[in-house]
Structures are given as structure tokens and as C-alpha cells.
Design an enzyme around this catalytic site. Structure first.
Site, PDB file in Angstrom:
ATOM      1  N   SER A 115       3.192  76.845  30.741  1.00  0.00           N
ATOM      2  CA  SER A 115       2.764  77.525  31.985  1.00  0.00           C
ATOM      3  C   SER A 115       3.894  78.219  32.726  1.00  0.00           C
ATOM      4  CB  SER A 115       2.085  76.546  32.959  1.00  0.00           C
ATOM      5  OG  SER A 115       1.052  75.874  32.332  1.00  0.00           O
ATOM      6  N   GLU A 135       3.460  72.021  16.247  1.00  0.00           N
ATOM      7  CA  GLU A 135       2.600  73.159  15.890  1.00  0.00           C
ATOM      8  C   GLU A 135       3.340  74.492  15.858  1.00  0.00           C
ATOM      9  OE1 GLU A 135       1.848  71.020  18.362  1.00  0.00           O
ATOM     10  OE2 GLU A 135      -0.305  70.562  18.391  1.00  0.00           O
ATOM     11  N   LYS A 174      20.569  72.473  31.930  1.00  0.00           N
ATOM     12  CA  LYS A 174      20.604  71.656  30.694  1.00  0.00           C
ATOM     13  C   LYS A 174      19.316  71.763  29.872  1.00  0.00           C
ATOM     14  CE  LYS A 174      23.593  68.725  30.010  1.00  0.00           C
ATOM     15  NZ  LYS A 174      24.962  69.033  29.565  1.00  0.00           N
ATOM     16  N   THR A 190      17.378  74.198  29.532  1.00  0.00           N
ATOM     17  CA  THR A 190      17.413  75.493  28.841  1.00  0.00           C
ATOM     18  C   THR A 190      18.324  75.408  27.622  1.00  0.00           C
ATOM     19  OG1 THR A 190      16.981  76.736  30.846  1.00  0.00           O
ATOM     20  CG2 THR A 190      18.102  77.928  29.095  1.00  0.00           C
ATOM     21  N   CYS A 245     -23.815  87.446  33.654  1.00  0.00           N
ATOM     22  CA  CYS A 245     -24.306  86.774  32.453  1.00  0.00           C
ATOM     23  C   CYS A 245     -25.237  85.615  32.814  1.00  0.00           C
ATOM     24  CB  CYS A 245     -23.148  86.364  31.554  1.00  0.00           C
ATOM     25  SG  CYS A 245     -23.664  86.236  29.828  1.00  0.00           S
ATOM     26  N   GLY A 254     -25.198  84.065  35.396  1.00  0.00           N
ATOM     27  CA  GLY A 254     -25.503  84.355  36.799  1.00  0.00           C
ATOM     28  C   GLY A 254     -26.696  85.295  36.903  1.00  0.00           C
ATOM     29  N   HIS A 278     -20.245  91.185  30.778  1.00  0.00           N
ATOM     30  CA  HIS A 278     -19.100  90.702  31.562  1.00  0.00           C
ATOM     31  C   HIS A 278     -18.232  91.874  32.015  1.00  0.00           C
ATOM     32  CE1 HIS A 278     -19.474  86.346  30.639  1.00  0.00           C
ATOM     33  NE2 HIS A 278     -20.092  86.803  29.569  1.00  0.00           N
ATOM     34  N   GLU A 312     -16.067  91.831  34.163  1.00  0.00           N
ATOM     35  CA  GLU A 312     -14.723  91.356  34.536  1.00  0.00           C
ATOM     36  C   GLU A 312     -13.689  91.541  33.424  1.00  0.00           C
ATOM     37  OE1 GLU A 312     -17.308  89.462  33.904  1.00  0.00           O
ATOM     38  OE2 GLU A 312     -16.789  87.514  33.025  1.00  0.00           O
TER      39      GLU A 312
END
Ligand code: GLN
Length: 535
Positions: free
Chosen positions: A16, A152, A191, A193, A385, A387, A511, A513
Site C-alpha cells: 500500500s 510469490e 534501514k 529500505t 448496475c 443499483g 458501469h 465509473e
């Protein structure tokens, strides 16, 4: 060898950190210099695509025009670059293995032992190079999901190592890491990093550029130190300080000369390459900065606990708010908590309501209550959709008086399935295969509000659903003022409904969006917000 330049973006220390935003920002800067750029995301998980993932796992599932259910980072790429992405722009370990195993079953490997190296790594490289060899791009920026050091990620790091070896000056590696600030010591710490770069080096990849994500500015001294420890020249250590908005990041990266460093390392003469023209982008940010008056919108959905679950809707609304000189204040309301009794009270603070897409029947009653409140109180309402399907059910029950109206998705036994599965899809057993995915044409009815909004009579919008408006009820709806104003003529499917006795009540089976970008905000969201602020 092709002239396309390949840039890989890996991440370290934590997830993230914004690899997607960094990749999109670099893409934007190179594009603004006149280059043709595409962004690609390689995801190390085993799902063949994110289509079957719960939004709580990886956030929203994005859909490309060619019907690929993709990682949400592709949404960032499109919003930043204003260029469509396709299936080839997103790959998972699952899909890579699937393809290698299919080849093995076909006998393509001629009796060889099939292994991670070279077969899996070859397949990874093939998919990266395919973008370059299309001849459509000067730069392919490939983001590797996950964090370096994860089990992975190993085949991907190995593929990067090989590409760097094979493509030399035409291939570059950027590593994004985190430099934490220890409040007690009042110090930034490098550190983690250093360790993360070591992990990358262990895989044989020497990063060419380091981007350090930080909450506090990093001194030149510290950059020098990081560079020294990591074999990266000091001027290729870039900092990315937390920004107010994701759309600020390209400009921050421009201030840090990231695009120049990249070009220089890839052998361009920076002095003769045009500077990035970010005027439009700057205008957008200026507007955003100046927009102080707020517009309050409620998004009613069932995945509201996770910020990323409705990423594209949030961003589309925020684009629309900016272009209407407003600051978006979006409240996500858990549909499970809404009832006929509390809807008016809970939704009173909002000027407009968006009913979110979704699957399954949890929270449906709450959505129906929100829709009824919006319809009866003239509150602008956009149903996307599921909605839109809920708008149809609510209307059938409360206006047409069909009390048992429902969708076959929630109640297979109802005699009044106003929302039903398309005939040919009923026989399919593979859940993924039964989905209507990607862009389809939709013809707009002359004289409708949506035709005015779009300003044309045929539009292309992206889909991701199995159920449809049941045409059996069309006349009934139209006679009561709920008009079917967008139709896929070829398949005779209702794509848009619009209630004519309301200032703004539109349901779309697709959609919108997915196709709102910073420089090309979506007309439906624009008009929705415009109506709200005019009321
Ligand atoms: N569950 C509904 C369908 O499959 C709506 C899907 C959606 O909102 N994306 O038709």
C-alpha cells in the site's frame, strides 16, 4: 530488438505504498512529453483474475473495454493517462500458470520438464514484451504487485532480472520503498529500505532508481546515504512525500525530476526531449484547490468498510465535483443499516444518492429504502448496475403495486422477476463465463434526458453483470413514467432507465465509473452533480 523501453516498478518494506499511483504518475509525465505509454500490472496471486475476489480482499474489480476483470490499479492508469487498457495490461500468477499448463498439455514443450525458470518466467516476459512489440508504445511501465521478499514475487523478480540482462539500456528498474518516521526518536529510518534493496539484489536485480515514500521530507544527506548503501547514484534517489491528493503525485514526481532521471538512464538526451506539458493537469488541480463549496453525496452499498471497494465511483464523483467547482464530501452508507423507517433520517444530510453495484442479496432492503426515499423526495439518484436493478424492483413494488417483484438473483421463485437472467446465460455453469463483460453499444432514445447528457445517440459503456431488466414489464414501467431510454438494440436489452417525474433519477445497467478520467470526466456523473448543485 524493439525500441520500446521497459520500466519495472517493484515495492518494498510494506504494501500500500502507492506503486500504482507512482507508475501511473510516471506514465503521465512521459505521456505529457509526447511519448506513447502503457501501464501494466502483474499480480502475484493465484486467482486467474480478480473477478471472483470479494472486494474486501483486493478492493474494487475494474473492467477493461475488452471485458477483462482487472486489478483496480488499471483504473488509476486509465484515469491518469486517459488511455484504455486491455486484458494484456493485467496478469496474475494464476493466468500465467494456466497458460503454461495449457501449453504443456498441448505438448508445446516437446517432452521437456516444465519449470518456474525458464517456463514461467518466459511466460511473464512474453506478456510484457507483447505490449512492447505491439508497436503502439514507446514505454511499457510494468508494476509488480506485492512486496519484494514475498515468496510469490520471486518469479517476477527473476523475470525482471532477465529482462534487464537482455534489454540492457532499454530496461529500467524502479524500487519504491518506505522510510518510516520514528516519533520517539524524531528520526526517519532508512534501514528497512536498505534491507529491501538487498532482497532485490539477492534476486539479481539492481534498482536503477529508488523512490522513497515518506511522511517527512528527506534530507540530501540521507538520500546520499541511501544511495551509497544501495548502489544507486544520489541523484536517482527520489522522495515521494505524502500528497494531499493522488492527482498531485505526478507533479510531485515532476518536481523530483523522476521523468528526467528515467529518460537519462534510458539513454535519452534530456535537453532535446520536450518538457512534460502538464497544463491541463494543472488546471484540473487548480480547480480542485479552489473548490471550497461542498457537495454532499451518499453512496449506498454493502462494501463500505473498505475504502478501495468503490474506488472508481469515488473518483468519478470527485472528477465531476471538481469540474462543477465543488469539493466532494462522499459518505459511504452501509446498506444493511438502512430501513424504510430510518432512511429519511439517515439520508437527510445528502444532496444526492448513488446506489452501488454488487452481488447477492445482503443489504438489498436498505438499497430499496434509499431509492424509495430519493424517488419520493426528489433527491437526485444514480443507480449503477445492481443499483439500477434495485430501482426497477422498488418501482415495481411501490409504484406499479407488484408487491412480490424481485430479481431472480435474490428470489428464484418469484412470479414477478422484473430482473432476470438472460435466456442463453441460464444454461451456463461456469460462474465467470455467464457474466456480460466489457463495452457494449447502447442506443439512446430521442428526447430523453440521457441523450441530452451524452450529446450523442450511441454510447459504449462497460458491463459486469448476469441479470437484466425483464422486457415483459417494459410497457408497464413506461406507462408509469419510468422510461427505458438506453437500449442495446442487437440483444434488445434495457441499459438505462430514467424516471420522468423526477429531477434526476437514472439507473444504468453498465458501469460509467470505469471510464471517467481526470481529463475526460464522465458526462453522467458531471450532470448528476450539476443537477444537485442547481437544485
Ligand atoms: N448482481 C447483479 C448482476 O449480476 C449486478 C452486478 C453488478 O452490480 N455489477 O446482474
Amino acid at each position: 530488438m524493439s525500441k520500446t523501453k521497459y520500466i519495472f516498478v517493484t515495492g518494498g518494506v510494506a504494501s500500500s505504498l502507492g506503486k500504482g499511483i507512482l507508475s501511473a504518475s510516471l506514465g503521465k509525465l512521459l505521456q505529457a512529453r509526447g511519448f506513447r505509454v502503457t501501464n501494466q500490472k502483474l499480480d502475484p496471486y493465484i486467482n486467474v483474475d480478480p473477478g471472483t475476489l470479494n472486494p474486501y480482499e483486493h478492493g474494487e474489480c475494474y473492467v477493461t473495454v475488452d471485458g477483462h476483470e482487472a486489478d483496480l490499479d488499471l483504473g488509476h492508469y486509465e484515469r491518469f493517462l486517459n488511455v484504455e487498457t486491455h486484458k494484456v495490461n493485467n496478469l496474475t500468477t494464476g493466468r500465467i500458470y494456466q497458460s503454461v499448463i495449457e501449453k504443456e498439455r498441448r505438448g508445446d514443450f516437446l517432452g521437456k520438464t516444465v519449470q518456474v525458470v525458464p517456463h514461467i518466467t518466459d511466460e511473464i516476459k512474453r506478456n510484457v514484451i507483447a505490449l512492447g512489440e505491439s508497436g503502439n508504445f514507446d514505454f511499457v511501465i510494468t508494476e509488480i504487485g506485492g512486496t519484494v521478499g514475498d515468496i510469490e514475487s520471486l518469479p517476477y523478480v527473476e523475470a525482471v532480472r532477465q529482462m534487464k540482462w537482455e534489454y540492457g539500456k532499454n530496461c529500467l528498474s524502479i524500487h519504491l520503498t518506505y522510510v518510516p518516521y520514528l516519533a520517539a526518536a524524531q528520526e526517519l529510518k532508512t534501514k528497512p529500505t536498505q534491507h529491501s534493496v538487498k532482497a532485490l539484489q539477492q534476486g539479481g536485480v539492481q534498482p536503477d532508481i529508488l523512490v522513497l515514500r515518506t511522511e517527512h521530507r528527506i534530507s540530501d544527506n540521507m538520500k546520499r546515504k541511501v544511495g551509497l548503501f544501495c548502489n544507486v547514484s544520489e541523484d536517482a534517489v527520489v522522495q515521494s512525500v505524502d500528497a494531499k491528493s493522488i492527482y498531485q503525485v505526478p507533479l510531485n514526481m515532476q518536481d523530483e525530476h523522476l521523468d528526467e532521471i528515467v529518460l537519462h538512464k534510458l539513454g535519452f538526451d534530456v535537453n532535446t526531449t520536450p518538457k512534460a506539458d502538464m497544463r491541463d493537469w494543472n488546471d484540473f488541480l487548480d480547480k480542485r484547490e479552489k473548490a471550497t463549496e461542498e457537495v454532499h453525496i451518499a453512496l449506498v452499498g454493502k462494501y463500505v468498510q473498505l475504502h478501495d471497494a468503490y474506488m472508481s465511483i469515488r473518483e468519478s464523483l470527485s472528477h465531476a465535483a471538481t469540474y462543477n467547482n465543488r469539493r466532494l464530501v462522499l459518505s459511504e452508507i452501509l446498506s444493511d443499516t438502512l430501513t424504510e423507517d430510518n432512511a429519511a433520517e439517515m439520508l437527510k444530510p445528502y444532496q444526492g444518492i448513488v446506489i452501488a453495484p454488487g452481488f447477492g442479496n445482503r443489504g438489498i432492503d436498505g438499497k430499496l429504502a434509499a431509492i424509495r426515499y430519493a424517488r419520493e423526495n426528489n433527491i437526485p439518484c444514480l443507480g449503477i448496475c445492481l443499483g439500477m436493478q434495485c430501482m426497477v424492483i422498488e418501482f415495481a413494488r411501490n409504484v406499479l403495486g407488484i408487491r412480490d417483484a424481485d430479481s431472480s438473483e435474490f428470489n428464484n421463485a418469484t412470479p414477478n422477476n422484473v430482473i432476470d437472467m438472460m435466456e442463453e446465460q441460464k444454461t451456463l455453469v461456469n460462474k465467470g463465463a455467464s457474466m456480460r463483460l466489457g463495452a457494449y453499444p447502447c442506443d439512446l432514445k430521442e428526447g430523453s434526458h440521457v441523450m441530452e447528457i451524452y450529446g450523442k445517440d450511441t454510447i459504449y459503456e462497460r458491463h459486469r453483470h448476469r441479470y437484466e431488466f425483464n422486457n415483459k414489464y417494459k410497457t408497464n414501467f413506461e406507462n408509469a413514467g419510468m422510461r427505458c431510454v438506453g437500449i442495446n438494440t442487437k440483444a434488445d436489452l434495457v441499459e438505462i432507465i430514467e424516471y420522468e417525474k423526477h429531477p434526476w433519477f437514472v439507473g444504468v445497467q453498465f458501469h460509467p465509473e470505469y471510464s471517467s478520467t481526470v481529463l475526460r470526466p464522465h458526462p453522467l456523473f458531471l450532470d448528476f452533480v450539476k443537477t444537485i448543485i442547481c437544485i
